[in-house]
Design a protein around this motif. Structure first.
Motif, short mmCIF file in Angstrom:
data_model
loop_
_atom_site.label_atom_id
_atom_site.label_comp_id
_atom_site.label_asym_id
_atom_site.label_seq_id
_atom_site.Cartn_x
_atom_site.Cartn_y
_atom_site.Cartn_z
N LEU A 662 0.81 -1.10 0.07
CA LEU A 662 0.06 0.04 -0.15
C LEU A 662 0.88 1.27 -0.07
O LEU A 662 0.37 2.42 -0.83
CB LEU A 662 -0.93 0.10 1.19
CG LEU A 662 -2.07 1.35 1.52
CD1 LEU A 662 -2.84 1.22 0.14
CD2 LEU A 662 -2.55 1.06 2.74
N ALA A 663 1.97 1.18 0.79
CA ALA A 663 2.79 2.44 0.94
C ALA A 663 3.45 2.50 -0.63
O ALA A 663 3.67 3.86 -0.75
CB ALA A 663 3.88 2.10 2.05
N ALA A 664 3.69 1.69 -1.22
CA ALA A 664 4.57 1.71 -2.48
C ALA A 664 3.62 2.20 -3.68
O ALA A 664 3.94 3.05 -4.33
CB ALA A 664 5.01 0.21 -3.01
N ARG A 665 2.39 1.92 -3.58
CA ARG A 665 1.34 2.22 -4.28
C ARG A 665 0.79 3.72 -4.06
O ARG A 665 0.88 4.36 -5.18
CB ARG A 665 0.12 1.33 -4.13
CG ARG A 665 -1.09 1.52 -5.12
CD ARG A 665 -2.00 0.48 -5.37
NE ARG A 665 -2.74 0.23 -4.43
CZ ARG A 665 -2.71 -0.82 -3.57
NH1 ARG A 665 -1.90 -1.79 -3.43
NH2 ARG A 665 -3.42 -0.85 -2.18
N GLN A 666 0.74 4.15 -2.99
CA GLN A 666 0.08 5.50 -2.73
C GLN A 666 0.99 6.39 -2.21
O GLN A 666 0.74 7.57 -2.07
CB GLN A 666 -1.14 5.43 -1.83
CG GLN A 666 -1.06 5.11 -0.45
CD GLN A 666 -2.39 4.75 0.33
OE1 GLN A 666 -3.32 4.80 -0.38
NE2 GLN A 666 -2.45 4.75 1.62
N GLY A 667 2.07 5.90 -1.73
CA GLY A 667 3.25 6.94 -0.96
C GLY A 667 2.96 7.38 0.35
O GLY A 667 3.93 8.10 0.94
N GLU A 680 8.97 9.18 1.02
CA GLU A 680 9.53 9.62 -0.36
C GLU A 680 10.34 8.66 -0.90
O GLU A 680 10.57 8.86 -2.10
CB GLU A 680 10.40 10.99 -0.30
CG GLU A 680 9.52 12.44 0.26
CD GLU A 680 9.39 12.24 1.91
OE1 GLU A 680 9.72 11.52 2.43
OE2 GLU A 680 8.61 13.42 2.07
N GLY A 681 11.11 7.79 -0.11
CA GLY A 681 12.01 7.08 -0.56
C GLY A 681 11.54 5.53 -1.22
O GLY A 681 12.24 4.65 -1.58
N ILE A 682 10.09 5.59 -1.21
CA ILE A 682 9.30 4.23 -1.10
C ILE A 682 9.43 3.66 -2.67
O ILE A 682 9.60 2.47 -3.14
CB ILE A 682 7.85 4.52 -0.83
CG1 ILE A 682 7.48 2.91 -0.64
CG2 ILE A 682 7.09 4.85 -1.96
CD1 ILE A 682 7.84 2.14 0.77
N MET A 696 10.17 1.43 7.34
CA MET A 696 9.29 2.40 8.23
C MET A 696 7.87 2.43 7.81
O MET A 696 7.20 2.54 9.04
CB MET A 696 9.86 3.85 7.84
CG MET A 696 11.25 4.20 8.36
SD MET A 696 12.06 5.85 7.94
CE MET A 696 11.99 5.79 6.41
N ALA A 697 7.48 2.12 6.66
CA ALA A 697 6.23 2.12 6.38
C ALA A 697 5.49 0.99 7.11
O ALA A 697 4.03 0.88 7.34
CB ALA A 697 6.04 1.80 4.60
#
Length: 790
Positions: A662-667, A680-682, A696-697
């Motif tokens: 989810l973090a990778a998809r929506q930031g 920001e680094g995902i 961290m996510a």
């Protein structure tokens, strides 16, 4: 205004823009802004510019750029620099954007079609060095510019490794490094070649032979005159017939390579030096505006510190003066909720983020975004009402017994001196234990200690950090002594000897709590940082004994029990993890029972310790390698524990994996309350940056909810004390992680504890818990370090 340069000569810095940006790009992580713009190289460039300006205090600066079109060297030699890889897309974007950095610094840009940046600098040196009152520094990461060095008038400031390890070369320094003069550098490349630029030189001639030839004959031209004349000096210098044959066969290549290596000094540019110094009017406004745009918040303050006497700009001061302080705090908090990386935002951060110079418009836009992004509850129910609670905590402070600190200081100082003598005895000599350089020299050079995976840092030295000393514990007893010494020295310097100086006239410590002090939602504190007082060792815990209750009062601490694991159970709805909390057993013992497949009553202390390490490690995104290190076991066993844990708690495993995706998809990810944290680094192309963002996510929804819970508890406790008119008898003093510390009238302790527990355990709606209860534990006493469970 900043201090003006006090030299009589005019100092001029010439920047090789491309070389510096390349170095910054490869030295720093692949940062991106909240808009997705790559900024790592730009941050490195900005940092270097400020460091160079601060170090040399130049009156005038020039930035030399390459243009994308081929130069005369490419026309003469199609394979020039052909071995170099194509520019990364992110680097290419930042090379273009770097022009904005130089413009913001009011540094003029010079470039010319068909010429490289080196040629622009060479031309500038020729024009400027004709004036003996000009002192010229070339800032570059490219060693080619050393051919331009002239005595002490023209020097090269270059980067050895990274962006901090620097060195400045004058003519003597060039000779010392290479064994020949700056002007001979092109002859050296003509013979030796330069693989980085695909300059071939004379095949078969290496550095040693090339240096010997130049030391004897000076230039390539003089060398070939000697070869043609069969000069006796060739034999005296030890030049073999094979080398002479190579020189004869590759005469044209040597001359051509020298030509390619020679910096041109006739580019069609004219350098115009102004009469006024850069320092007379440093462009603070444009610099800070660009840094806000690029989100380099830490550099904004540094700009004003270095070049503006550390004062806030007039515009910023005026804008802050016109805003109601409470409103400023509230909207700043709202802005932080929208931009989790913008910790402790200023008025200017808010205005910039809202893309307006009007505070009223900024306020309207920020509050509208709060509503649209589902952050109303966090803002209205948690953060806003917490403001007066924290202000009151700062005002009240906590009593400190300086006699306890004085006794600790005496005891720890004596122990520190004892440890120092023991370290000297083990080392066989006296040295400064606090100096990493001297310590590394003693441990690794004089004592010859070694450890698995031993390597030097980017600066070419051996590290003496904590993880290195831990590896040496089993190698030599000096490592453990040094670690003990460092712990004592830190406790003394940071807390024991410093706390008395920070007390108010009332003898109480008034720390400042930073409500928006972290990206996770957790609070921070400063002056001093109460939350960082060590508690893992007895030496650190004893400092808490100095925090005391006045006569007739008691300190009361109420803390949430294993709250992160409970939140993980709630979010994942893992049945076995939920069972671990509802069966009444100790959570770590219960997990150990599952992982090690033994009944709870057969779980050993060692099993429980390992389960605890795994529990918290998994929640922080710990992989097998980190788990192995923390468990102090081998890779195979760590992998076995890791696999068994996720095979047992399958819904937790699925939840953590889904969170990462989810973090990778929506930031960003959210807490159960709706708080967001952005990463920001995902999507970084660098694996280690992306992996760090993923770790961290995984933890953010858990740690963020923990922050929401403790903050909401503070708000509700404060409201209860006010409503029950208990504010004089019960005062909230500190918040440290999952713990709230109160000062309570002694006769009221047993009366208020049950009521406070009910409030703190009831901050979540029951349906959110999915059967997992929040549990708090209370303890009271005359000092923070000697509390007894109630």
């Amino acid at each position: 205004m900043p201090a003006q340069p006090k030299h009589s000569n005019k100092k001029i810095v010439l920047f090789d823009a491309h070389a510096i940006i390349h170095r910054a790009y490869h030295a720093l992580p692949d940062f991106t802004s909240s808009t997705g713009e790559p900024t790592g190289a730009l941050y490195g460039l900005s940092t270097m510019l400020m460091s160079i300006i601060n170090q040399f205090k130049p009156d005038f600066m020039v930035a030399a750029f390459d243009l994308p079109k081929p130069t005369y060297r490419h026309e003469a030699y199609a394979d020039y620099k052909s071995g170099r890889k194509a520019l990364d897309e992110n680097l290419s974007k930042q090379l273009n954007r770097a022009r904005d950095v130089f413009k913001a610094f009011n540094i003029p840009i010079y470039e010319a079609e068909g010429f490289e940046a080196d040629d622009i600098i060479g031309t500038a040196v020729t024009q400027l060095a004709a004036n003996p009152s000009y002192e010229i520094i070339i800032a570059s990461g490219d060693m080619d510019t050393m051919q331009l060095v002239l005595g002490t008038q023209v020097r090269v400031f270059t980067l050895r490794k990274g962006i901090k390890d620097t060195v400045t070369y004058d003519e003597d320094a060039v000779r010392e490094r290479f064994g020949f003069s700056p002007a001979q550098l092109v002859d050296f490349k003509g013979l030796r070649g330069d693989p980085s630029d695909n300059i071939i030189g004379v095949p078969g001639i290496g550095e040693k032979t090339a240096t010997t030839l130049l030391a004897t004959f000076g230039t390539i031209e003089a060398l070939y005159e000697a070869v043609d004349a069969s000069d006796e000096r060739l034999k005296i210098a030890g030049i073999t017939p094979r080398i002479i044959t190579l020189l004869e066969e590759h005469r044209e290549e040597a001359a051509f390579s020298k030509m390619l290596a020679t910096i041109r000094r006739d580019a069609p540019v004219t350098i115009e030096v102004p009469n006024t110094s850069w320092f007379e009017a440093p462009p603070l406004t444009s610099m800070t505006a660009l840094f806000r745009e690029l989100e380099f918040r830490s550099l904004i303050e540094r700009v004003h510190t270095l070049f503006g006497d550390g004062e806030t700009s007039k515009e910023e001061a005026l804008s802050q003066a016109a805003i109601d302080p409470r409103e400023q705090k509230e909207i700043a908090l709202a802005f932080w909720l929208l931009n989790s990386s913008a910790t402790n935002p200023t008025v200017q951060d808010v205005l910039h983020g809202a893309k307006t110079e009007s505070w009223s418009i900024a306020k309207e836009r920020v509050l509208k975004d709060i509503e649209q992004q589902g952050l109303t509850m966090v803002y209205e129910d948690i953060e806003k009402p917490l403001i007066p609670v924290l202000e009151k905590m700062h005002e009240v402070g906590i009593a400190v017994d300086t006699k306890v600190l004085k006794a600790l200081s005496k005891e720890y100082t004596a122990e520190l001196k004892k440890l120092e003598k023991e370290i000297f005895a083990l080392a066989g000599e006296e040295f400064n234990v606090n100096s990493p350089k001297q310590l590394a020299e003693v441990l690794f050079t004089k004592m010859g200690l070694k450890y698995a995976g031993m390597r030097k840092t980017s600066a070419g030295a051996y590290s003496t950090k904590e993880d290195v000393l831990e590896k040496l514990v089993d190698v030599h007893p000096i490592a453990e002594k040094i670690m003990q010494y460092r712990e004592l020295a830190k406790l003394l310097g940071t807390y024991i000897d410093k706390l008395p100086e920070q007390l108010g006239k009332d003898g109480r410590l008034h720390t400042t709590f930073l409500q928006a002090g972290s990206t996770t939602g957790r609070m921070a504190s400063h002056d001093p940082n109460i939350q960082n007082i060590p508690t893992k060792t007895e030496l650190g815990r004893r400092i808490r004994n100095a925090f005391v209750a006045p006569k007739g009062k008691r300190l009361l601490a109420i803390d949430y029990s294993q709250v992160e694991l409970r939140i993980a159970a709630m979010l994942s709805r893992d049945p076995k993890l939920i069972e671990s909390f509802t069966n009444g057993n100790d959570i770590h013992s219960s997990v150990a029972s599952f992982v090690f497949k033994v009944p709870v009553d057969e779980v050993t202390k060692a099993m429980r310790t390992k389960a605890k390490t795994i529990n918290f490690g998994i929640l922080y995104g710990m992989g097998v390698s980190a788990l192995q290190k923390n468990l102090k076991t081998d890779r195979k066993e760590a992998q076995q524990f890791y696999d068994e844990y996720f095979n047992t708690f399958t819904k937790l495993a699925a939840y953590l994996d889904d969170t990462k995706k989810l973090a990778a998809r929506q930031g960003y990810v959210t807490t159960m309350f709706g708080r967001r944290r952005y990463f920001e680094g995902i999507q970084s192309s660098l694996p280690f940056i992306r992996a760090q963002a993923e770790r961290m996510a995984i933890n953010a929804p858990i740690q963020g909810a923990e922050a929401d819970i403790i903050k909401l508890a503070m708000v509700r406790v404060a409201a209860f004390l006010k409503e029950e008119q208990l504010s004089k008898d019960v005062q909230l003093l500190l918040q440290v992680h999952d713990e709230l510390v109160f000062e309570v009238t002694e006769s009221k302790v047993l009366e208020v504890v049950p009521k406070l527990k009910v409030i703190m355990e009831g901050v979540l709606p029951s349906e959110w818990g999915h059967g997992v209860p929040l549990v708090v534990e209370a303890a009271a006493g005359t000092s923070w370090g000697e509390l007894k469970r109630l």
